[in-house]
Design a protein around this motif. Structure first.
Motif, PDB file in Angstrom:
ATOM      1  N   TYR A 240       0.814  -1.215   0.000  1.00 41.99           N
ATOM      2  CA  TYR A 240       0.000   0.000   0.000  1.00 41.99           C
ATOM      3  C   TYR A 240       0.851   1.271   0.000  1.00 41.99           C
ATOM      4  O   TYR A 240       0.439   2.312  -0.505  1.00 41.99           O
ATOM      5  CB  TYR A 240      -0.909   0.037   1.223  1.00 41.99           C
ATOM      6  N   GLY A 241       2.009   1.198   0.631  1.00 36.50           N
ATOM      7  CA  GLY A 241       2.828   2.387   0.802  1.00 36.50           C
ATOM      8  C   GLY A 241       2.973   2.726   2.274  1.00 36.50           C
ATOM      9  O   GLY A 241       2.288   2.180   3.142  1.00 36.50           O
ATOM     10  N   ALA A 242       3.887   3.636   2.569  1.00 38.73           N
ATOM     11  CA  ALA A 242       4.165   4.012   3.957  1.00 38.73           C
ATOM     12  C   ALA A 242       3.033   4.876   4.518  1.00 38.73           C
ATOM     13  O   ALA A 242       2.282   5.512   3.777  1.00 38.73           O
ATOM     14  CB  ALA A 242       5.483   4.772   4.027  1.00 38.73           C
ATOM     15  N   ASP A 243       2.938   4.898   5.848  1.00 34.87           N
ATOM     16  CA  ASP A 243       1.979   5.786   6.499  1.00 34.87           C
ATOM     17  C   ASP A 243       2.397   7.248   6.341  1.00 34.87           C
ATOM     18  O   ASP A 243       1.546   8.140   6.301  1.00 34.87           O
ATOM     19  CB  ASP A 243       1.880   5.449   7.990  1.00 34.87           C
ATOM     20  N   ALA A 244       3.706   7.466   6.260  1.00 36.66           N
ATOM     21  CA  ALA A 244       4.215   8.831   6.133  1.00 36.66           C
ATOM     22  C   ALA A 244       5.521   8.822   5.354  1.00 36.66           C
ATOM     23  O   ALA A 244       6.244   7.827   5.343  1.00 36.66           O
ATOM     24  CB  ALA A 244       4.436   9.451   7.516  1.00 36.66           C
ATOM     25  N   MET A 261       5.056   7.464  -2.451  1.00 35.87           N
ATOM     26  CA  MET A 261       5.506   6.401  -1.555  1.00 35.87           C
ATOM     27  C   MET A 261       4.564   6.148  -0.392  1.00 35.87           C
ATOM     28  O   MET A 261       4.781   5.227   0.394  1.00 35.87           O
ATOM     29  CB  MET A 261       6.908   6.732  -1.016  1.00 35.87           C
ATOM     30  N   VAL A 262       3.528   6.982  -0.259  1.00 32.34           N
ATOM     31  CA  VAL A 262       2.624   6.819   0.882  1.00 32.34           C
ATOM     32  C   VAL A 262       1.323   6.141   0.445  1.00 32.34           C
ATOM     33  O   VAL A 262       0.930   6.181  -0.723  1.00 32.34           O
ATOM     34  CB  VAL A 262       2.309   8.169   1.555  1.00 32.34           C
ATOM     35  N   ARG A 263       0.673   5.539   1.404  1.00 31.24           N
ATOM     36  CA  ARG A 263      -0.602   4.857   1.174  1.00 31.24           C
ATOM     37  C   ARG A 263      -1.727   5.879   1.058  1.00 31.24           C
ATOM     38  O   ARG A 263      -1.542   7.079   1.322  1.00 31.24           O
ATOM     39  CB  ARG A 263      -0.888   3.904   2.336  1.00 31.24           C
ATOM     40  N   ARG A 264      -2.912   5.383   0.703  1.00 33.71           N
ATOM     41  CA  ARG A 264      -4.099   6.239   0.760  1.00 33.71           C
ATOM     42  C   ARG A 264      -4.289   6.708   2.206  1.00 33.71           C
ATOM     43  O   ARG A 264      -4.191   5.930   3.145  1.00 33.71           O
ATOM     44  CB  ARG A 264      -5.340   5.470   0.296  1.00 33.71           C
ATOM     45  N   GLY A 265      -4.571   7.964   2.361  1.00 33.11           N
ATOM     46  CA  GLY A 265      -4.728   8.522   3.701  1.00 33.11           C
ATOM     47  C   GLY A 265      -3.417   8.820   4.398  1.00 33.11           C
ATOM     48  O   GLY A 265      -3.405   9.206   5.573  1.00 33.11           O
ATOM     49  N   GLY A 266      -2.304   8.644   3.677  1.00 35.43           N
ATOM     50  CA  GLY A 266      -0.994   8.898   4.265  1.00 35.43           C
ATOM     51  C   GLY A 266      -0.662  10.382   4.312  1.00 35.43           C
ATOM     52  O   GLY A 266      -1.427  11.245   3.861  1.00 35.43           O
ATOM     53  N   ALA A 267       0.512  10.670   4.880  1.00 30.36           N
ATOM     54  CA  ALA A 267       0.944  12.063   5.024  1.00 30.36           C
ATOM     55  C   ALA A 267       2.360  12.224   4.504  1.00 30.36           C
ATOM     56  O   ALA A 267       3.193  11.323   4.644  1.00 30.36           O
ATOM     57  CB  ALA A 267       0.875  12.486   6.493  1.00 30.36           C
ATOM     58  N   VAL A 268       2.614  13.366   3.894  1.00 30.54           N
ATOM     59  CA  VAL A 268       3.931  13.679   3.344  1.00 30.54           C
ATOM     60  C   VAL A 268       4.405  14.997   3.936  1.00 30.54           C
ATOM     61  O   VAL A 268       3.651  15.975   3.982  1.00 30.54           O
ATOM     62  CB  VAL A 268       3.890  13.790   1.801  1.00 30.54           C
ATOM     63  N   ASN A 269       5.659  15.022   4.407  1.00 28.65           N
ATOM     64  CA  ASN A 269       6.268  16.267   4.865  1.00 28.65           C
ATOM     65  C   ASN A 269       7.401  16.614   3.907  1.00 28.65           C
ATOM     66  O   ASN A 269       8.422  15.931   3.867  1.00 28.65           O
ATOM     67  CB  ASN A 269       6.810  16.120   6.285  1.00 28.65           C
ATOM     68  N   LEU A 270       7.191  17.654   3.120  1.00 26.50           N
ATOM     69  CA  LEU A 270       8.206  18.129   2.177  1.00 26.50           C
ATOM     70  C   LEU A 270       9.134  19.059   2.940  1.00 26.50           C
ATOM     71  O   LEU A 270       9.057  20.279   2.838  1.00 26.50           O
ATOM     72  CB  LEU A 270       7.536  18.809   0.991  1.00 26.50           C
ATOM     73  N   SER A 290      -6.905   9.789  -3.055  1.00 33.88           N
ATOM     74  CA  SER A 290      -6.193   9.021  -2.026  1.00 33.88           C
ATOM     75  C   SER A 290      -6.120   9.764  -0.699  1.00 33.88           C
ATOM     76  O   SER A 290      -5.590   9.237   0.281  1.00 33.88           O
ATOM     77  CB  SER A 290      -4.767   8.698  -2.493  1.00 33.88           C
ATOM     78  N   GLU A 291      -6.627  10.990  -0.672  1.00 31.71           N
ATOM     79  CA  GLU A 291      -6.646  11.807   0.545  1.00 31.71           C
ATOM     80  C   GLU A 291      -5.264  11.862   1.209  1.00 31.71           C
ATOM     81  O   GLU A 291      -5.105  11.640   2.409  1.00 31.71           O
ATOM     82  CB  GLU A 291      -7.697  11.304   1.547  1.00 31.71           C
ATOM     83  N   VAL A 292      -4.277  12.157   0.393  1.00 30.44           N
ATOM     84  CA  VAL A 292      -2.923  12.315   0.918  1.00 30.44           C
ATOM     85  C   VAL A 292      -2.765  13.733   1.476  1.00 30.44           C
ATOM     86  O   VAL A 292      -3.109  14.716   0.814  1.00 30.44           O
ATOM     87  CB  VAL A 292      -1.876  12.063  -0.185  1.00 30.44           C
ATOM     88  N   THR A 293      -2.271  13.822   2.689  1.00 35.86           N
ATOM     89  CA  THR A 293      -2.024  15.111   3.330  1.00 35.86           C
ATOM     90  C   THR A 293      -0.587  15.544   3.060  1.00 35.86           C
ATOM     91  O   THR A 293       0.343  14.758   3.235  1.00 35.86           O
ATOM     92  CB  THR A 293      -2.242  15.017   4.850  1.00 35.86           C
TER      93      THR A 293
END
Length: 352
Positions: A240-244, A261-270, A290-293
């Motif tokens: 699925y991908g990482a949680d974050a 690299m994140v799953r659906r509902g995951g979060a990314v910090n740039l 995918s509701e990625v934050t």
């Protein structure tokens, strides 16, 4: 009270692009509410390397100027209006900024976005003047059992701790950290200590070994991986991908990779800032369906500066994990020349 230490000091003065000179300059004169700190340790960092290469920083430094911003030291002189526990001889960590506490952003608790954020540089010198606002808000006292080298890590650690807070990972989550420089490795250390399963991506064996030593469950050398995105996903539940994902490089390509690299509902910090003029292509459907934050954490706040010092005082973060050597101030220009060619060093302590 005498607010001037007569004489001169040695300092690293930046004149422009890759133009750094070690000079004798006047010791700074203080205003009544300022403090003069004798620098014991100043650390090199990626931001200072960028400033040296570009010759300036639009918000932090305009040459000619003494630069450097990660330090610890001893209070040498105090202006007569300085209040509180401070006294000559006390050990302190002066942060490199302080907010105004009055603007819209400060009133909303976004002190790092203060419209009048006061920056202070000058760590690569024997002495540094600390403006009143930083003295009041952002210069904690070092506990007796904490070394100067450990304490000098407070500023970068404060940025990382705020980044971890903003992305909201929990124990048991899987997080991918892209980049195994000093900041990326600090993320690896902090996250692994909090029970997060960390997948680290570096670009040379020395980086991946360091990531494993600091707690990464898996460390991949991307120079030897044809499909880093697929490799990361294969290491997560059902692909699925990482949680974050935390991007700690600062390039358009790795920003794009982090989002994939994140799953659906995951979060990314740039977290890593891209060079001016960079352009990043983002698939809107990826974010929407995918509701990625997506967050992009900038800088630190007085709260996280204190949390960083507490973390160091507990022994959770140690200078020996990140500092690969010591140099004198006179050796600093040569060090930046070597760093330009990516010599693999993490951080070096400039000691006096």
């Amino acid at each position: 009270m005498n607010t001037r230490l007569n004489g001169h000091m040695t300092a690293a003065v930046l004149y422009g692009r890759e133009d750094l000179k070690i000079e004798r300059v006047s010791i700074p004169k203080l205003e009544d509410d300022e403090v003069l700190v004798r620098v014991k340790v100043a650390l090199t960092c990626g931001t200072d390397l960028k400033v040296w290469r570009h010759g300036h920083h639009p918000r932090m430094i305009v040459p000619p100027a003494i630069f450097g911003h990660e330090l610890s030291g001893v209070v040498e002189l105090l202006g007569p209006r300085v209040q509180g526990e401070l006294r000559s001889g006390i050990r302190v960590v002066p942060a490199n900024s302080a907010p105004c506490d009055q603007c819209l952003f400060c009133r909303r608790g976004q002190w790092n976005l203060c419209e009048d954020l006061l920056f202070n540089n000058g760590a690569y010198a024997e002495y540094i003047r600390i403006p009143a606002r930083i003295v009041r808000q952002n210069m904690p006292i070092i506990p007796d059992h904490v070394s100067f080298q450990d304490a000098a890590l407070v500023e970068p650690l404060a940025c990382v701790l705020r980044g971890v807070h903003e992305i909201g990972v929990r124990s048991g989550d899987t997080a991918v950290v892209i980049g195994c420089g000093p900041i990326g490795l600090t993320f690896v250390r902090v996250l692994s200590q909090r029970g997060v399963r960390v997948i680290a991506l570096g670009k040379r064996p020395s980086q991946t070994r360091a990531a494993e030593r600091l707690g990464a469950a898996v460390a991949l050398d991307v120079s030897r991986v044809r499909d880093p995105i697929g490799a990361v996903r294969q290491l997560t539940e059902r692909g699925y991908g990482a949680d974050a994902a935390i991007e700690a490089v600062g390039s358009a390509s790795t920003w794009q990779c982090a989002l994939q690299m994140v799953r659906r509902g995951g979060a990314v910090n740039l977290f890593g800032g891209c060079p001016p003029g960079s352009s990043v292509q983002i698939d809107p459907a990826l974010l929407h369906y995918s509701e990625v934050t997506v967050r992009s954490t900038f800088h630190h706040t007085p709260h996280f500066v204190r949390e960083a010092l507490e973390t160091i005082a507990r022994g959770d973060i140690r200078a020996s994990d990140f500092i690969t050597g010591t140099i004198s101030l006179n050796e600093l220009p040569g060090f930046f020349e070597r760093m330009k060619h990516r010599n693999g060093e993490l951080k070096v302590a400039v000691v006096s």
